[in-house]
Write a protein that holds these residues in place. Structure first.
Motif, short mmCIF file in Angstrom:
data_model
loop_
_atom_site.label_atom_id
_atom_site.label_comp_id
_atom_site.label_asym_id
_atom_site.label_seq_id
_atom_site.Cartn_x
_atom_site.Cartn_y
_atom_site.Cartn_z
N HIS A 311 0.84 -1.21 0.00
CA HIS A 311 0.00 0.00 0.00
C HIS A 311 0.87 1.25 0.00
O HIS A 311 0.95 1.98 0.99
CB HIS A 311 -0.95 -0.01 1.20
CG HIS A 311 -2.05 -1.02 1.05
ND1 HIS A 311 -2.06 -2.23 1.71
CD2 HIS A 311 -3.18 -0.99 0.29
CE1 HIS A 311 -3.15 -2.91 1.37
NE2 HIS A 311 -3.84 -2.18 0.50
N HIS A 315 1.34 1.61 -5.84
CA HIS A 315 0.01 0.98 -5.93
C HIS A 315 -1.01 2.04 -6.35
O HIS A 315 -1.85 1.79 -7.23
CB HIS A 315 -0.35 0.36 -4.58
CG HIS A 315 -1.80 -0.01 -4.44
ND1 HIS A 315 -2.41 -0.98 -5.22
CD2 HIS A 315 -2.78 0.47 -3.61
CE1 HIS A 315 -3.69 -1.08 -4.87
NE2 HIS A 315 -3.94 -0.21 -3.90
N HIS A 351 -6.57 6.97 -2.91
CA HIS A 351 -7.49 6.01 -2.30
C HIS A 351 -6.88 5.22 -1.14
O HIS A 351 -7.62 4.63 -0.35
CB HIS A 351 -8.06 5.05 -3.36
CG HIS A 351 -7.18 3.88 -3.65
ND1 HIS A 351 -6.10 3.96 -4.48
CD2 HIS A 351 -7.20 2.61 -3.17
CE1 HIS A 351 -5.50 2.78 -4.52
NE2 HIS A 351 -6.15 1.94 -3.73
N ASP A 352 -5.54 5.19 -1.02
CA ASP A 352 -4.91 4.47 0.10
C ASP A 352 -3.96 5.39 0.87
O ASP A 352 -3.10 4.90 1.62
CB ASP A 352 -4.13 3.25 -0.41
CG ASP A 352 -5.03 2.02 -0.55
OD1 ASP A 352 -6.01 1.92 0.22
OD2 ASP A 352 -4.76 1.18 -1.43
N ASP A 462 -8.54 -1.42 -7.96
CA ASP A 462 -7.82 -1.63 -6.70
C ASP A 462 -7.31 -3.07 -6.57
O ASP A 462 -6.25 -3.31 -5.99
CB ASP A 462 -8.77 -1.29 -5.53
CG ASP A 462 -8.02 -1.05 -4.23
OD1 ASP A 462 -6.80 -0.82 -4.29
OD2 ASP A 462 -8.66 -1.09 -3.16
ZN ZN Z 1 -5.71 0.11 -2.77
#
Ligand code: ZN
Length: 606
Positions: A311, A315, A351-352, A462
């Motif tokens: 993560h 990514h 998103h992470d 994802d």
């Molecule tokens: Zn992710």
């Protein structure tokens, strides 16, 4: 419905019995009535034939009227009857006529009995179905299953209807139409429980109405007063280093875009890939985003990604590239507004962000401060979305500064919705929702529908590495396993139960990958493409996904658990990733000088 069916069957039996009685009575009258006998004896044969013919026709018409005999059988019986009488006149034998007529009636009754028999069998099937439906539909049955049962019911009614009289068929058609309407409404609603504003505020004065609307209803559904501007077209972006510029052109075009290559060239893959994509789609011009604001924003987001094995910002960049692929290679590309493009790319890149390398379950179980902040509800996803908007609240980084308030709320909602959907605990919920509501014919010109689809696109991107070429996929797997095992080690240290697939001592890696692809990714991609209907997604992603599943299956067969344990204990997980070496060689294959130049250009915090 079933009671009505049973009633109609009983009625048909009664009618047949009446028809037989009618025919037999007619015969008795002919045979016993002296006048009729006289008629037989004194009249010509032709006259007798006519009497029989008339009697049979009356019987047939009476039955037709009562039983609603199928037209085909009626015409068939009529033709047979005429043939019989023509033959009868020719042979001149009354008994012969009598026998033929009687046989025809028997044949006719037999046909009707067959219909009733099959209807009765169908009725029994329905009873069994009814019992199974009652068993299936429990108080917590999801909407998708209820709708499936309704559609099954519609099919059953349609099949049984074929064998029923016309009046019953007519009623069946009305019921089917009604059920179809109910199912369609259930499928299209976004709201199962919230009453309509007009109904709730019907008896309120104007002030109370406004108060209730503002406080108790979702006022984020802001009408689109200002249509979005800008048509998204791919542009060639000038880039200092030609090798990398040529490579970055693959964003959105190449499903197997290699983000490791970019992260090998520079320390900031999310900034490089994000900036290139935003410029390539002309979004910087549409939203008047200066290069400096764009770079500072992307850099800040990137720097907030910890250096986790999986993560991390590579990514994030990879997910953005996969997301762009879904949009570019499907009908979405023609319907997306510029705000959705920019919002979608930002959602992917962030998103992470801030991910601690541990999952939600771990954070909740350890009473981690992130879990405390977000009340144990989708804690990571809540945090990722929150960080993005904290960054955007700084004027020097606000790439949405040119948006009016209503548009900003719109893009904010989109980004939050997309990121919250990446919580795997909502996975089956979202899939069921999407399958129930949408299909290939769904109208993607509707903003809400596009919003739902973009959530699904980010979810698919994802976990998209599972559908990448086996070399890329295996590398991502190696990294996620490394992160999982690190969490497992920590869980052991803290005396917690080790999460599934996080125990480096016992995890069967190939088996876990087969399960992940089969149970999570495959249904996700098939649902996505059942709506987008893209040949590119079918060929590039779904086919590769199946290949990757077979790959892990064959590895799982080759290596049993004991060898997994042995290798894991030796902290040599890489032995389960035979293709990793090849990838390592490809990583950062730009000349060292170029790498430094790219890093310098994009890593402004250095
Ligand atoms: Zn992710």
């Amino acid at each position: 419905m079933f009671i009505e069916q049973r009633g109609s069957l009983n009625k048909e039996y009664t009618v047949i019995v009446y028809s037989c009685l009618y025919f037999v009575t007619g015969l008795i009258i002919i045979v016993t009535d002296p006048e009729v006998i006289l008629l037989f004896e004194n009249s010509s044969k032709k006259h007798v034939n006519s009497s029989y013919f008339l009697l049979f026709l009356l019987t047939l018409l009476g039955s037709k009227y009562l039983i609603k005999m199928k037209t085909l059988y009626f015409i068939l019986s009529y033709i047979l009857l005429v043939i019989a009488f023509v033959l009868g006149i020719h042979k001149n034998e009354t008994v012969y006529h009598h026998t033929i007529t009687f046989c025809l009636l028997i044949v006719y009754i037999y046909f009707n009995s067959l219909e009733i028999k099959s209807a009765k069998e169908m009725y029994q099937v329905l009873l069994t179905e009814e019992a199974s439906v009652v068993k299936t539909l429990q108080p917590n049955t999801p909407l998708e299953e209820i709708l499936t049962e309704i559609h099954n019911g519609i099919d059953k009614i349609a099949s049984i209807s074929k064998n029923t009289p016309a009046t019953v068929q007519k009623i069946h058609r009305r019921i089917v139409k009604l059920l179809q309407n109910i199912a369609a409404k259930m499928q299209s609603t976004n709201n199962l429980y919230m009453p309509r504003l007009e109904l709730v505020t019907k008896n309120m004065d104007a002030d109370d109405k406004i108060y209730i609307e503002q406080e108790c209803f979702d006022n984020q559904q802001i009408p689109d007063k200002n249509p979005d501007i800008g048509i998204i077209e791919r542009k060639v972006v000038e880039y200092g280093i030609s090798e990398l510029a040529g490579f970055l052109k693959g964003i959105g075009k190449e499903w197997n875009f290699n983000s490791f290559f970019v992260s090998g060239c520079c320390k900031t893959p999310a900034t490089v890939i994000g900036k290139y994509a935003i410029k390539m789609y002309g979004l910087d011009e549409i939203f008047s985003i200066s290069d400096s604001v764009l770079e500072v924003f992307l850099n800040d987001i990137e720097n907030k990604y910890p250096d986790n094995p999986y993560h991390n910002s590579t990514h994030a960049a990879d997910v953005m590239s996969s997301f762009a692929y879904f949009l570019t290679n499907s009908k979405l590309s023609d319907s997306m507004t510029s705000i959705e493009w920019l919002g979608g790319l930002v959602a992917c890149l962030g998103h992470d962000v801030g991910h601690p390398g541990k999952n939600n379950r771990f954070l909740v179980m350890t009473n981690h401060k992130i879990a405390v902040t977000y009340n144990d509800i989708s804690v990571l996803e809540m945090m990722h979305a929150s960080i993005i908007f904290k960054v955007l609240s700084n004027n020097t980084m606000n790439i949405f500064a040119s948006l009016q308030a209503d548009k900003f709320i719109q893009v904010r909602k989109l980004i939050i919705d997309m990121i919250l959907a990446t919580d795997l605990s909502k996975h089956f919920d979202i899939l069921s929702y999407m399958r129930t509501k949408y299909n290939e014919t769904s109208d993607i010109s509707v903003r809400e529908i596009r919003g739902d689809l973009l959530r699904l696109c980010l979810k698919s991107a994802d976990v998209g590495h599972a559908a990448k070429s086996i070399e890329l996929h295996e590398r991502w797997c190696f990294l996620i396993i490394e992160e999982f095992f690190a969490q497992g080690d920590l869980e052991k240290q803290k005396g917690l139960a080790v999460s599934m697939y996080c125990d480096r001592e016992t995890t069967n890696i190939p088996k876990s990958q087969v399960g992940f692809i089969r149970n999570i990714v495959f249904s996700l991609f098939t649902t996505l493409n059942s709506i987008l209907a893209s040949d590119e997604i079918e060929n590039a992603c779904l086919n590769q996904l199946k290949q990757n599943e077979r790959y892990w299956e064959s590895l799982a067969k080759q290596r049993n658990l004991s060898t997994v344990q042995k290798a894991s204990k030796a902290k040599n997980e890489s032995s389960f990733f035979p293709l990793l070496k090849r990838m390592t060689i490809r990583k950062g294959s730009l000349p060292p000088l170029c790498s430094r130049k790219v890093t310098k250009e994009f890593n402004m915090n250095d």
